[in-house]
Design a protein around this motif. Structure first.
Motif, PDB file in Angstrom:
ATOM      1  N   ARG A  25      27.176  45.789  38.833  1.00  0.00           N
ATOM      2  CA  ARG A  25      28.013  45.290  37.743  1.00  0.00           C
ATOM      3  C   ARG A  25      29.146  46.301  37.508  1.00  0.00           C
ATOM      4  O   ARG A  25      28.897  47.429  37.087  1.00  0.00           O
ATOM      5  CB  ARG A  25      27.182  45.118  36.468  1.00  0.00           C
ATOM      6  CG  ARG A  25      26.232  43.934  36.534  1.00  0.00           C
ATOM      7  CD  ARG A  25      25.117  44.039  35.506  1.00  0.00           C
ATOM      8  NE  ARG A  25      25.582  44.334  34.160  1.00  0.00           N
ATOM      9  CZ  ARG A  25      25.951  43.407  33.274  1.00  0.00           C
ATOM     10  NH1 ARG A  25      25.899  42.118  33.599  1.00  0.00           N
ATOM     11  NH2 ARG A  25      26.331  43.746  32.067  1.00  0.00           N
TER      12      ARG A  25
ATOM     13  N   ALA B 226      31.059  49.294  26.202  1.00  0.00           N
ATOM     14  CA  ALA B 226      29.902  50.051  26.684  1.00  0.00           C
ATOM     15  C   ALA B 226      28.622  49.247  26.511  1.00  0.00           C
ATOM     16  O   ALA B 226      27.641  49.458  27.234  1.00  0.00           O
ATOM     17  CB  ALA B 226      29.799  51.381  25.952  1.00  0.00           C
ATOM     18  N   GLN B 227      28.618  48.289  25.575  1.00  0.00           N
ATOM     19  CA  GLN B 227      27.443  47.446  25.361  1.00  0.00           C
ATOM     20  C   GLN B 227      27.140  46.560  26.566  1.00  0.00           C
ATOM     21  O   GLN B 227      26.025  46.052  26.695  1.00  0.00           O
ATOM     22  CB  GLN B 227      27.658  46.572  24.124  1.00  0.00           C
ATOM     23  CG  GLN B 227      27.882  47.348  22.839  1.00  0.00           C
ATOM     24  CD  GLN B 227      28.235  46.449  21.667  1.00  0.00           C
ATOM     25  OE1 GLN B 227      28.149  45.228  21.759  1.00  0.00           O
ATOM     26  NE2 GLN B 227      28.632  47.048  20.556  1.00  0.00           N
TER      27      GLN B 227
ATOM     28  N   GLN C  96      26.837  47.589  29.503  1.00  0.00           N
ATOM     29  CA  GLN C  96      25.987  48.415  30.366  1.00  0.00           C
ATOM     30  C   GLN C  96      26.331  48.237  31.851  1.00  0.00           C
ATOM     31  O   GLN C  96      25.479  47.863  32.669  1.00  0.00           O
ATOM     32  CB  GLN C  96      24.511  48.105  30.121  1.00  0.00           C
ATOM     33  CG  GLN C  96      24.072  48.402  28.691  1.00  0.00           C
ATOM     34  CD  GLN C  96      22.586  48.174  28.470  1.00  0.00           C
ATOM     35  OE1 GLN C  96      21.999  47.214  28.959  1.00  0.00           O
ATOM     36  NE2 GLN C  96      21.958  49.055  27.716  1.00  0.00           N
ATOM     37  N   PRO C  97      27.574  48.523  32.220  1.00  0.00           N
ATOM     38  CA  PRO C  97      27.957  48.403  33.631  1.00  0.00           C
ATOM     39  C   PRO C  97      27.299  49.489  34.477  1.00  0.00           C
ATOM     40  O   PRO C  97      26.928  50.565  33.977  1.00  0.00           O
ATOM     41  CB  PRO C  97      29.470  48.587  33.591  1.00  0.00           C
ATOM     42  CG  PRO C  97      29.694  49.464  32.391  1.00  0.00           C
ATOM     43  CD  PRO C  97      28.678  49.011  31.373  1.00  0.00           C
ATOM     44  N   ASP C  98      27.169  49.206  35.769  1.00  0.00           N
ATOM     45  CA  ASP C  98      26.676  50.208  36.715  1.00  0.00           C
ATOM     46  C   ASP C  98      27.795  51.152  37.155  1.00  0.00           C
ATOM     47  O   ASP C  98      27.532  52.295  37.542  1.00  0.00           O
ATOM     48  CB  ASP C  98      26.100  49.523  37.962  1.00  0.00           C
ATOM     49  CG  ASP C  98      24.978  48.570  37.633  1.00  0.00           C
ATOM     50  OD1 ASP C  98      24.044  48.980  36.915  1.00  0.00           O
ATOM     51  OD2 ASP C  98      25.035  47.399  38.082  1.00  0.00           O
TER      52      ASP C  98
ATOM     53  N   PHE D  95      31.654  55.764  27.210  1.00  0.00           N
ATOM     54  CA  PHE D  95      31.392  55.619  28.635  1.00  0.00           C
ATOM     55  C   PHE D  95      30.949  56.925  29.289  1.00  0.00           C
ATOM     56  O   PHE D  95      30.699  56.948  30.502  1.00  0.00           O
ATOM     57  CB  PHE D  95      32.645  55.112  29.364  1.00  0.00           C
ATOM     58  CG  PHE D  95      33.101  53.760  28.904  1.00  0.00           C
ATOM     59  CD1 PHE D  95      32.223  52.700  28.841  1.00  0.00           C
ATOM     60  CD2 PHE D  95      34.420  53.541  28.533  1.00  0.00           C
ATOM     61  CE1 PHE D  95      32.636  51.448  28.419  1.00  0.00           C
ATOM     62  CE2 PHE D  95      34.843  52.297  28.105  1.00  0.00           C
ATOM     63  CZ  PHE D  95      33.948  51.248  28.053  1.00  0.00           C
TER      64      PHE D  95
ATOM     65  N   VAL E 230      28.442  57.248  32.400  1.00  0.00           N
ATOM     66  CA  VAL E 230      28.425  56.057  33.246  1.00  0.00           C
ATOM     67  C   VAL E 230      29.266  56.355  34.485  1.00  0.00           C
ATOM     68  O   VAL E 230      30.408  56.794  34.358  1.00  0.00           O
ATOM     69  CB  VAL E 230      28.995  54.832  32.513  1.00  0.00           C
ATOM     70  CG1 VAL E 230      28.967  53.605  33.416  1.00  0.00           C
ATOM     71  CG2 VAL E 230      28.223  54.578  31.233  1.00  0.00           C
TER      72      VAL E 230
END
Length: 313
Positions: free
Chosen positions: A56, A80-81, A83-85, A110, A113
């Motif tokens: 993602r 940020a909610q 939740q990307p990879d 972020f 991340v």
């Protein structure tokens, strides 16, 4: 002949008045409303090596941040909610000499991340007033010596505080969601800062590429020479920005300008780029900002993209 002493308005005046009213309404919408209608565009494409787990990607671009743009900062922070990879930032983050203040506020959630970034020209030089009609004559050119921005401070924030990787004319290997991913990128092709010639050695420096490794190319300006070069270097998918999706579009038609040589129909969104015998997904972000000297968006909402890449069959 019977007359009332009243004369009806001339049809041409009625038409002119209607056009004027429509123009005022469009300006009110584009300046006062739509540029604040931030949206997340969710798309997916098969691009990863067979057997790969989905990735993602939160694709951010063209924030053109000024310190007073709190609504945009709050919206970016809220992403940020999702939740990307992986976060891919395709440049033009700064829109003011103090724009880094707003970027810090927007990107603070972020931290930690995995992310990568490349530069647009407005990460290096400050924006300046210009006649928007000149875009119709072709991609804009540099006409004056602009004020320099504190690019080093921005890069330090991205790399040392957020933990992102600089891909300007270089390559990196990362583990994303359990997948080995090779990424390479170029500096702003719109200013001819791209150095495709440096990438083969940078990629070779990563070591031998395994068959299950996926490859992503990242650019600010999606010029055709860059897109074709990325495919030649083995990219499985390409991400770019710069175009603002046209920024001011015609409903039902789309972008009128792209400020580069990409076909207008591919100036925004997910499409396929073909070169030689290969075709790969291409995502061009319409971006979430605008120059402080052109505070308008029309039929082209400010956006971020949540791009889910899945394995090819």
């Amino acid at each position: 002949m019977l007359t009332t002493g009243r004369s009806s308005a001339h049809p041409a005046l009625i038409a002119l008045g209607a056009v004027g009213a429509a123009g005022v309404a469009a300006a009110v919408w584009g300046i006062g409303i739509e540029r604040y209608l931030f949206t997340v565009r969710e798309v997916s494409a098969s691009a990863l090596a067979p057997g790969s787990a989905p990735i993602r990607i939160l694709h951010l671009s063209d924030a053109h941040m000024a310190p007073w743009q709190h609504r945009k900062q709050d919206w970016l922070a809220s992403l940020a909610q999702l939740q990307p990879d992986l976060i891919v930032n395709t440049g033009d983050n700064l829109g003011h000499e103090d724009g880094l203040q707003g970027i810090r506020r927007a990107f603070e959630p972020f931290a930690g991340v995995p992310g990568v970034f490349v530069h647009g020209s407005n990460d290096v030089t400050a924006p300046s007033p210009r006649n928007p009609l000149r875009y119709f004559s072709g991609p804009s050119k540099k006409h004056r010596t602009p004020a320099l921005l504190d690019t080093a401070a921005m890069d330090h924030y991205f790399t040392d505080e957020l933990g992102w990787t600089d891909l300007n004319n270089t390559a990196a290997r990362m583990n994303i969601a359990g997948n080995t991913v090779d990424l390479f990128g170029v500096n702003d092709a719109h200013r001819d800062w791209d150095r495709l010639d440096l990438l083969p050695d940078a990629i070779a420096g990563l070591g031998k590429r395994k068959k299950d490794t996926s490859v992503l190319g990242v650019t600010h300006a999606p010029y055709q020479r860059v897109l074709n070069g990325f495919i030649d270097l083995g990219a499985d998918a390409i991400l770019g920005g710069h175009t603002h999706g046209g920024q001011v579009c015609i409903p039902g038609y789309g972008a009128l300008v792209a400020n580069c040589d990409i076909p207008l129909k591919q100036a925004k969104g997910l499409s396929t780029w073909s070169h030689g015998a290969h075709s790969v997904p291409l995502n061009v972000s319409a971006g979430c900002g605008h120059s402080i000297y052109a505070p308008v968006r029309f039929a082209c909402r400010p956006e971020a993209t949540l791009l889910t890449l899945t394995a090819r069959d």
